[in-house]
Design an enzyme around this catalytic site. Structure first.
Site, short mmCIF file in Angstrom:
data_model
loop_
_atom_site.label_atom_id
_atom_site.label_comp_id
_atom_site.label_asym_id
_atom_site.label_seq_id
_atom_site.Cartn_x
_atom_site.Cartn_y
_atom_site.Cartn_z
N HIS A 1 1.69 4.48 -3.01
CA HIS A 1 1.93 5.72 -2.62
C HIS A 1 3.16 6.53 -3.39
CE1 HIS A 1 -1.74 6.55 -0.14
NE2 HIS A 1 -1.46 5.75 0.63
N HIS B 1 0.90 -1.28 0.08
CA HIS B 1 0.14 -0.04 0.17
C HIS B 1 0.88 1.40 -0.12
CE1 HIS B 1 -3.57 2.30 1.62
NE2 HIS B 1 -2.73 3.10 1.84
N GLU B 2 1.80 1.22 0.69
CA GLU B 2 2.81 2.46 1.03
C GLU B 2 3.75 2.46 -0.38
OE1 GLU B 2 2.33 4.47 3.12
OE2 GLU B 2 1.18 3.32 4.47
ZN ZN Z 1 -2.45 5.07 2.57
#
Ligand code: ZN
Length: 240
Positions: free
Chosen positions: A70, A66-67
């Site tokens: 980004h 998830h990170e």
């Molecule tokens: Zn996030």
């Protein structure tokens, strides 16, 4: 407490905060307990704890992906990513500065939840296939898939410092042309939602909700202090 650096991914240092180990133990414990509902024959303890640990580690791989979602989009937008840190409440990707455009900010904020939704769909759709190989594998796919779905949905709550708050800020920024207006609305929304969490958590604790009530209070308190600090403008927080 100092975070430990595990490795570098595309030049981004991946760090682990000591509080992460606490949550790893807690998740392993929860996951091994859940396994007793899976198999009719009782599993040996070493196997339950082993599968529990794998489940907990895969959850952290999910947070990391998830990170990275980004981070890679941020790099693509020309923003330097200083570090990714896993800690008690999940993960945080720290970027050097914010994107200069509303649409860039929106793309960076949306990338994390999109990765989580994508993982959730793939894993949940593969449950029956994995079940045929082994019920434990099917259970693992279901658990991690569900957790990825929760990770995406929770982070899409529209209040700063969550991804949904950053998306709300970017949308208002895009519509009004004022970044400040976007920040004010998304912070206010974040404070309102945090207060709701605290009040609901207190109510739930009084009703005997126990740990989940305390958990809500902690999340709300974290949200309140985060929306007060200005550094949240530069970070994308992900809370489990
Ligand atoms: Zn996030």
């Amino acid at each position: 407490m100092e975070s430990l650096e595990l490795m570098k991914i595309k030049g981004i240092p991946l760090r682990v905060h000591p509080s992460w180990f606490l949550i790893l133990i807690l998740f392993t414990w929860t996951a091994q307990g859940q396994l007793s509902n899976v198999s009719d024959a009782s599993l040996p303890a070493w196997m339950r704890w082993g599968v529990g640990l794998i489940t907990a580690l895969l959850l952290f791989v999910s947070v990391l992906l998830h990170e990275l979602g980004h981070s890679f989009v941020a790099l693509n937008e020309g923003v330097k990513v200083e570090s990714i840190t896993l800690f008690l409440l999940g993960g945080v990707a720290r970027i050097e500065k914010e994107c200069s455009t509303a649409m860039g900010t929106l793309r960076v904020a949306a990338a994390g939840p999109l990765v989580s939704i994508f993982l959730a769909i793939i894993l949940l759709r593969s449950v029956s296939f994995a079940n045929e190989i082994n019920p434990l594998l099917g259970n693992l796919f279901g658990q991690i898939g569900l957790l990825n779905l929760l990770l995406a949905l929770f982070n899409l709550i529209p209040g700063l410092p969550l991804d949904g708050g950053v998306i709300l800020k970017a949308v208002i920024w895009q519509l009004t042309g004022s970044q400040e207006k976007g920040i004010r609305v998304a912070s206010a929304s974040g404070r309102f939602i945090s207060l709701f969490f605290i009040i609901f958590g207190l109510w739930s604790s009084f009703k005997g909700g126990g740990l989940s009530g305390l958990w809500l209070i902690m999340l709300g308190w974290f949200g309140l202090s985060a929306s007060r600090s200005q550094t949240q403008m530069l970070t994308f927080q992900n809370i489990l």
